[in-house]
Design an enzyme around this catalytic site. Structure first.
Site, PDB file in Angstrom:
ATOM      1  N   GLY A 148      -4.429   2.446 -66.796  1.00 55.97           N
ATOM      2  CA  GLY A 148      -3.600   2.778 -67.910  1.00 55.97           C
ATOM      3  C   GLY A 148      -2.930   1.530 -68.416  1.00 55.97           C
ATOM      4  CB  CYS A 149      -2.063   0.967 -72.154  1.00 55.28           C
ATOM      5  SG  CYS A 149      -1.363   2.554 -72.977  1.00 55.28           S
ATOM      6  CG  ASN A 150       1.789   3.447 -70.810  1.00 53.35           C
ATOM      7  OD1 ASN A 150       2.375   2.732 -72.331  1.00 53.35           O
ATOM      8  ND2 ASN A 150       1.905   4.930 -71.230  1.00 53.35           N
ATOM      9  CB  ALA A 151      -0.954   1.875 -65.407  1.00 58.96           C
ATOM     10  CB  ALA A 153       3.333  -2.024 -69.597  1.00 63.72           C
TER      11      ALA A 153
END
Length: 342
Positions: A148-151, A153
């Site tokens: 995931g993109c949030n994950a 970062a």
């Protein structure tokens, strides 16, 4: 030798981003592009910024001849990828950009995504696609699950610190500012310009965001015990970017030294001088992640801030980085585009 690849779900933002990156790759040829409602259209009709490229027309997945393809990028919605990938020839390598294979335990997938895993046997062979930490497992893999993109970062900000034991893993607050493209291209009322611009709000608060499943899985494995971070994402009226701010208990200099040492040999991860903080506008459209560290006014506390482009380093750029490894192509190929500024 040029690798032949397909992009399934090419009419979405991550599909378009893959096309943009592969266009200057030099060692990959896009042999097939698929879409559902857009089948029969040209990529230039769907995304006018790509009209200069010589690309195959968008087709339905069932009309693609997968014989002769080396790798498939699967940029389909969550829960769709499992069934589609299960039907692909075993000889084709796959990089999946959805959430369908990120969580190793199918029970965790059901908990966070609300339905049973449809391909548990495939899950057993999937490799988690955070490239800098799993590249030796990614090289020989057939199926890689993009993060995931949030994950991504949050993990770039915190993984080395948890592994080295320089912060208190029971006292981590992770605050993310996320651009609207992370929600995909589907029409949603709350993402209309009139409803989103000039505003800023938290969402999936109180421990309900699905990327917490990835944080729980990865951070607990690093620490050797259960780690549960406090995490709240905020939607900002911007097209691209994620700014992750982690509040940790630990000495700022030790935190900075640990991150600098961990990422010293990494081409895409840049640790800024201590006291300097990154901005999403400095990584826009690129596969780079900038990380900064500052001390807090309270002794023994620090802030770590990571900035990346959610569509590139957080998704499609990461996918291409993984595909390069899987196809024995230099890892940075097609990914050295400078950020777009201003």
């Amino acid at each position: 030798m040029t690798a032949k690849v397909a992009i399934l779900g090419a009419s979405g933002y991550t599909g378009a981003e893959l096309v943009r990156l592969i266009a200057t790759h030099g060692q990959m040829e896009i042999a097939a592009l698929t879409a559902d409602r857009k089948a029969g259209s040209t990529m230039g009709e769907v995304f006018p910024h790509l009209r200069h490229l010589d690309l195959p027309r968008l087709a339905r997945i069932e009309d693609v001849d997968f014989a002769g393809l080396d790798l498939v990028f699967c940029a389909l919605p969550h829960a769709t990828s499992q069934q589609v990938i299960a039907g692909l020839p075993r000889g084709v390598k796959v990089v999946d950009l959805s959430a369908d294979f990120r969580l190793r335990d199918p029970a965790d997938y059901e908990r966070w995504y609300g339905k049973p895993h449809a391909a548990p046997e495939l899950q057993k062979e999937a490799v988690y696609g955070l490239t800098e930490f799993y590249r030796e497992s990614i090289r020989p893999a057939r199926l890689v699950a993009g993060t995931g993109c949030n994950a991504a970062a949050g993990q770039y900000a915190l993984r080395p610190l948890i592994a080295a034991g320089v912060i208190d893993v029971d006292d981590i607050i992770l605050d993310l500012k996320c651009a609207v493209s992370g929600a995909g291209r589907s029409l949603k009322e709350n993402l209309l310009h009139a409803e989103l611009s000039e505003g800023y709000h938290a969402y999936s608060a109180g421990g309900t965001h699905r990327h917490l499943g990835e944080f729980d899985q990865e951070f607990s494995a690093l620490a050797g015990r259960e780690v549960r971070v406090r995490f709240t994402p905020h939607l900002m009226p911007a097209n691209r970017g994620i700014l992750a701010t982690a509040y940790v208990t630990g000495a700022a200099q030790a935190v900075h030294d640990t991150l600098s040492q961990a990422y010293a040999g990494e081409r895409f991860l840049e640790v800024l001088p201590i006291g300097e903080l990154p901005s999403t506008r400095h990584v826009r459209g690129s596969n780079f992640c900038h990380i900064g560290v500052v001390g807090d006014r309270l002794p023994g506390r620090a802030m770590v801030v990571a900035a990346l482009d959610n569509l590139t380093k957080g998704s499609s750029g990461q996918a291409l980085q993984n595909a390069n490894l899987m196809l024995d192509i230099p890892e940075h190929t097609g990914l050295m585009l400078a950020p777009c500024f201003p």
